[in-house]
Write an enzyme that holds these catalytic residues in place. Structure first.
Site, short mmCIF file in Angstrom:
data_model
loop_
_atom_site.label_atom_id
_atom_site.label_comp_id
_atom_site.label_asym_id
_atom_site.label_seq_id
_atom_site.Cartn_x
_atom_site.Cartn_y
_atom_site.Cartn_z
N GLU A 174 30.21 34.91 52.32
CA GLU A 174 30.54 35.39 51.14
C GLU A 174 30.53 36.38 50.70
OE1 GLU A 174 31.99 32.58 48.03
OE2 GLU A 174 31.99 30.89 49.82
N HIS A 250 25.34 32.92 44.25
CA HIS A 250 25.81 34.32 45.01
C HIS A 250 23.96 34.68 44.53
CE1 HIS A 250 30.33 34.26 45.59
NE2 HIS A 250 30.03 33.55 46.48
N CYS A 371 30.55 41.03 40.54
CA CYS A 371 31.38 40.47 41.62
C CYS A 371 33.32 41.22 41.12
CB CYS A 371 32.14 39.50 41.25
SG CYS A 371 30.36 38.60 40.21
O1 SUG Z 1 33.49 32.61 44.17
N1 SUG Z 1 34.83 32.28 40.39
C1 SUG Z 1 34.12 32.62 41.45
C2 SUG Z 1 33.70 34.17 40.97
C3 SUG Z 1 32.71 34.66 42.14
C4 SUG Z 1 32.21 35.97 41.87
N2 SUG Z 1 31.69 36.65 43.16
C5 SUG Z 1 30.10 37.05 42.86
N3 SUG Z 1 29.05 36.97 41.90
N4 SUG Z 1 30.43 38.16 44.42
C6 SUG Z 1 33.90 32.09 42.55
O2 SUG Z 1 33.06 31.35 41.85
C7 SUG Z 1 36.43 30.10 39.94
C8 SUG Z 1 37.78 29.93 39.91
C9 SUG Z 1 38.27 28.65 39.08
O3 SUG Z 1 37.47 27.77 38.58
O4 SUG Z 1 39.09 28.54 38.50
C10 SUG Z 1 35.95 31.13 40.87
O5 SUG Z 1 36.61 31.19 41.88
#
Ligand code: SUG
Length: 445
Positions: A174, A250, A371
């Site tokens: 990730e 994460h 993020c």
């Molecule tokens: O991968 N949300 C992302 C959020 C990423 C956050 N990044 C970090 N913590 N670095 C994920 O879960 C939601 C998309 C949706 O539900 O349509 C989403 O992908």
């Protein structure tokens, strides 16, 4: 000019919506099917970029990806014209359509893992694109991410951009969301910290029970090899499986590192004392004294950390040697977290300034300030060698705000993805964006 950290924020794409695709990410699941405002989402992100650039922090952006990904939809059997593909996917598999339409590349902390020149064997800055293979909607980001990073960091004298690791569970990766770096100064050699939630080949590593662990130990080891990192300056730490089960999908939802500071929750790591000891041991030969800013559960519970995104903050070094913490507005709205932040700033520690931003649109999908950005430490020569069209300036901000205003919808529900006009609108927007940022061949339009 010494090396500096440049933050590459993801420019939110026109298909930003709430489809609830990320099991294990509490915000994504709880906001499923609510109506998103892509225009506001993009403007909120741009406002953060503009403010940080105005304050003297190096700031750039990564462009959004082309959506929907028709190649993905065709690869899983939806055929015919673009409108046919959308029509049949809408009828038979709306969540697959939403996955192909996801704007999730906005969270660029997950775009890649980056090791600065000071840490790598060949003295170049290395990037490994993240395969993001634990979620369908994110698993198809990596080819365009590779193309984008290669276009921006195009000079092989300074940069090595590696393709994603093999997309198989053993190498679940990730990117920088599970990676941190501790050092005396950005340009000095540092200790790179790879945090994992599970180990494919080691049954003694306890995995979470309820929610998936997205990052493996094997992935971090592969990235460290690709980047030519010195083993004595590479530390692998296990994330606490219990907090993954409470929504910490994460590591950057529960800790953040900058300079010699590790700001973390007491429950972040599987073994707190051993983790700190490993970092301390790796930092000692570099003459770096680890400053561990530990937040006890008695001050901020894991639930409050997940709800407020306190640790998904950006910890930024200022030229005066002090640090600014960039938090989401939600951190100021949570009473316990806000109290904690007041005491943090009032204390004698390294952080003496707070900046808070309204990033509500992204937050509702589980994406806070950290993020939304990929940290890239650049020497002066590297800053000059990279593509300049993505560097944030007041004028680029205004051009992009105008572009967003002309191309983005202010209302998008998952059901609206059925409208074939949306795909056409997005292509028109991206065609113009490529010209604005000076990368006209970034997409196959
Ligand atoms: O991968 N949300 C992302 C959020 C990423 C956050 N990044 C970090 N913590 N670095 C994920 O879960 C939601 C998309 C949706 O539900 O349509 C989403 O992908």
């Amino acid at each position: 000019m010494p090396s500096q950290e440049c933050n590459f924020d993801g420019l939110v794409g026109p298909s930003h919506n709430y489809a609830g695709l990320s099991f294990g990410n509490v915000a994504s699941s709880s906001n499923v099917n609510s109506v998103a405002n892509p225009r506001q989402a993009a403007l909120q992100g741009l406002a953060k970029m503009r403010t940080l650039a105005e304050r003297g922090f190096a700031q750039a952006l990564l462009p959004p990806q082309r959506r929907p990904n028709f190649a993905l939809l065709r690869a899983i059997g939806f055929a015919g014209s673009d409108a046919d593909v959308i029509g049949r996917a809408t009828r038979e598999a709306p969540l697959l359509l939403a996955s192909a339409y996801s704007a999730s590349s906005m969270w660029t902390a997950n775009a890649a893992t980056v090791s600065p020149a000071a840490d790598t064997a060949d003295g170049r800055t290395h990037f490994t694109v993240a395969n993001l293979n634990s979620k369908l909607h994110r698993s198809h980001e990596h080819p365009q991410t590779l193309r984008t990073l290669q276009a921006i960091f195009h000079d092989p004298r300074y940069f090595a951009v590696h393709a994603a690791l093999p997309a198989t569970p053993a190498f679940g990766d990730e990117g920088a969301a599970n990676h941190g770096r501790l050092c005396a100064a950005h340009g000095a050699p540092g200790v790179e910290m790879f945090v994992y939630g599970r180990a494919e080949f080691d049954p003694t590593v306890l995995a979470p029970q309820r929610y998936p662990a997205r990052q493996t130990r094997e992935a971090g080891q592969a990235v460290a090899r690709l980047h030519g990192l010195a083993p004595q300056r590479t530390v692998a730490l296990q994330q606490n499986p219990d907090v993954i089960d409470q929504g910490v999908f994460h590591n950057d939802v529960i800790s953040v590192a900058n300079g010699n500071v590790l700001f973390y929750h007491e429950h972040a790591f599987a073994e707190e004392a051993a983790s700190l000891a490993a970092l301390h041991a790796a930092l000692t030969p570099l003459d770096v004294q680890l400053q561990a800013l530990r937040v006890p559960a008695s001050a901020v519970s894991v639930a409050d950390a997940v709800g407020s995104y306190l640790f998904n903050s950006q910890l930024l070094s200022r030229v005066d040697g002090r640090m600014t913490l960039v938090v989401p507005q939600e951190s100021r709205e949570n009473a316990a977290v806000s109290r904690y932040l007041e005491s943090l700033i009032a204390g004698s520690g390294p952080i003496d300034e707070l900046l808070s931003f309204d990033l509500r649109q992204s937050m509702r999908n589980g994406g806070g300030p950290a993020c939304l950005r990929l940290r890239v430490v650049l020497t002066e020569a590297e800053s000059r060698a990279m593509h300049q069209g993505v560097v944030m300036t007041a004028s680029l901000h205004d051009t992009l705000a105008d572009w967003v205003g002309r191309h983005y919808r202010d209302r998008l529900a998952p059901a609206d993805l059925a409208d074939p006009a949306l795909a056409i609108e997005i292509d028109a927007a991206l065609e113009e964006l490529g010209r604005i940022v000076g990368l006209p061949r970034l997409y196959d339009l």
